[in-house]
Design an enzyme around this catalytic site. Structure first.
Site, PDB file in Angstrom:
ATOM      1  N   TYR A 124       0.819  -1.203   0.000  1.00 48.40           N
ATOM      2  CA  TYR A 124       0.000   0.000   0.000  1.00 48.40           C
ATOM      3  C   TYR A 124       0.858   1.260   0.000  1.00 48.40           C
ATOM      4  CZ  TYR A 124      -3.571  -3.361   1.565  1.00 48.40           C
ATOM      5  OH  TYR A 124      -4.410  -4.443   1.685  1.00 48.40           O
ATOM      6  N   ALA A 129     -19.068  -4.496  -0.757  1.00 43.91           N
ATOM      7  CA  ALA A 129     -18.967  -4.675  -2.214  1.00 43.91           C
ATOM      8  C   ALA A 129     -18.669  -3.361  -2.927  1.00 43.91           C
ATOM      9  CB  ALA A 129     -20.247  -5.308  -2.757  1.00 43.91           C
ATOM     10  N   GLY A 149     -19.044  -0.441  -2.003  1.00 44.70           N
ATOM     11  CA  GLY A 149     -20.093   0.563  -1.825  1.00 44.70           C
ATOM     12  C   GLY A 149     -21.335   0.314  -2.650  1.00 44.70           C
ATOM     13  N   LEU A 150     -21.315  -0.743  -3.471  1.00 47.18           N
ATOM     14  CA  LEU A 150     -22.474  -1.025  -4.327  1.00 47.18           C
ATOM     15  C   LEU A 150     -23.707  -1.381  -3.499  1.00 47.18           C
ATOM     16  CD1 LEU A 150     -20.670  -3.126  -7.081  1.00 47.18           C
ATOM     17  CD2 LEU A 150     -21.500  -0.769  -7.275  1.00 47.18           C
ATOM     18  N   LEU A 151     -23.492  -1.983  -2.339  1.00 52.39           N
ATOM     19  CA  LEU A 151     -24.626  -2.325  -1.474  1.00 52.39           C
ATOM     20  C   LEU A 151     -25.181  -1.097  -0.757  1.00 52.39           C
ATOM     21  CD1 LEU A 151     -23.297  -5.658   0.062  1.00 52.39           C
ATOM     22  CD2 LEU A 151     -25.257  -5.408  -1.485  1.00 52.39           C
ATOM     23  N   LYS A 184     -24.259   3.005  -4.373  1.00 55.79           N
ATOM     24  CA  LYS A 184     -23.442   3.589  -5.435  1.00 55.79           C
ATOM     25  C   LYS A 184     -23.994   3.150  -6.785  1.00 55.79           C
ATOM     26  CE  LYS A 184     -18.917   4.471  -3.360  1.00 55.79           C
ATOM     27  NZ  LYS A 184     -17.466   4.198  -3.462  1.00 55.79           N
TER      28      LYS A 184
END
Length: 298
Positions: A51, A201, A203-205, A208
């Site tokens: 990172y 996921a 932010g899809l859940l 987004k």
């Protein structure tokens, strides 16, 4: 905050933990956020030498230099940056791991890691040699425990069979229920703790804009988010998504990517939320179908 034993180790980790990869912005703000997380009960902080080309480890090390005994510190190894910085190559060899740990310890300003994880892996790797490196580091006192970060069933099985690993970090969410097919049961049976990443996921859940995700179409991703909102209630979407992951007994902690004060407060809310009612759990599972791993099965 609830705390769980990590596998067969003596490590006790908060059931919601801090994924440090997402940290960006000013150093002072990042350190304040890390300290605030610790004060709120989060004690497990996960980073990696990959990172920000090691700068993430430096940041975490600076934040906890004087609080080392209060945190469970985890990092990862295996991705070796090229000298020109153009990218990285996979290197799970014993020689590289023994060299990389010294650099990570220096950046993190500590003389030991609580958990050192192989950051990936394939079944073609020199697995016995990799395990030798981790075992030697344990003998030397440079790490307390080791694990792997992998979603590949064949790699996970190999390490469960051959090593004394205490954890596996893997992606797991309502949109990625592949671990439910075999892996969670296998790891629970062998008392290997699961560090769940990707619980939201990307932010899809959380609403987004839908996009392709694994084998899910854009439409299916949108439908899953809507189903979650309808079942959980708009105010409890994030908490429900995280509690879904934590409800499985194989899961030790949900590693959440935290970058802002809002993210941290959401993490605290998820930690404080009650476990899911069995009817809600069943509704979620019916609305969002389970998939299976198609690759690296055997």
């Amino acid at each position: 905050m609830e705390y769980k034993q990590l596998g067969t180790s003596a490590l006790k980790v908060s059931e919601v933990s801090f994924g440090c990869m997402s940290l960006a912005g000013e150093e002072e703000e990042n350190i304040r956020l890390l300290h605030q997380a610790l004060e709120g009960g989060i004690n497990f902080f996960d980073t990696a030498d990959l990172y920000a080309k090691g700068e993430n480890e430096k940041l975490v090390g600076k934040a906890f230099k004087d609080k080392r005994d209060q945190v469970v510190l985890a990092s990862k190894v295996g991705n070796q940056w090229r000298p020109d910085g153009s990218g990285w190559d996979w290197n799970p060899t014993k020689a590289y791991i023994l060299k990389a740990i010294e650099q990570s310890l220096q950046r993190l300003q500590t003389d030991y890691l609580d958990l050192y994880q192989l950051h990936g892996g394939t079944i073609e790797d020199p697995i016995d040699e990799t395990i030798e490196a981790f075992e030697l580091l344990k003998e030397q006192g440079k790490i307390r425990e080791y694990g792997i970060s992998s979603i590949r069933p064949n790699v996970i099985r190999a390490y469960v069979d051959k090593s004394n690993l205490v954890s596996v970090m893997m992606q797991y969410s309502l949109l990625d229920r592949r671990p439910e097919e075999q892996m969670l049961e296998l790891l629970q049976h062998h008392q290997v703790g699961v560090l769940a990443r990707g619980s939201l996921a990307q932010g899809l859940l959380l609403g987004k804009p839908p996009k392709l995700y694994l084998n899910h179409t854009v439409e299916e991703v949108g439908q899953a988010a809507e189903a979650l909102k309808a079942i959980a209630g708009e105010a409890q979407v994030m908490e429900t998504a995280v509690r879904y992951v934590l409800q499985h007994p194989a899961i030790t902690t949900a590693v959440l990517g935290i970058r802002t004060d809002t993210h941290l407060q959401q993490a605290f809310s998820a930690a404080q939320a009650a476990g899911l009612d069995p009817n809600i759990l069943l509704s979620l599972q019916r609305q969002i179908p389970k998939e299976v791993y198609e690759q690296h099965r055997n």
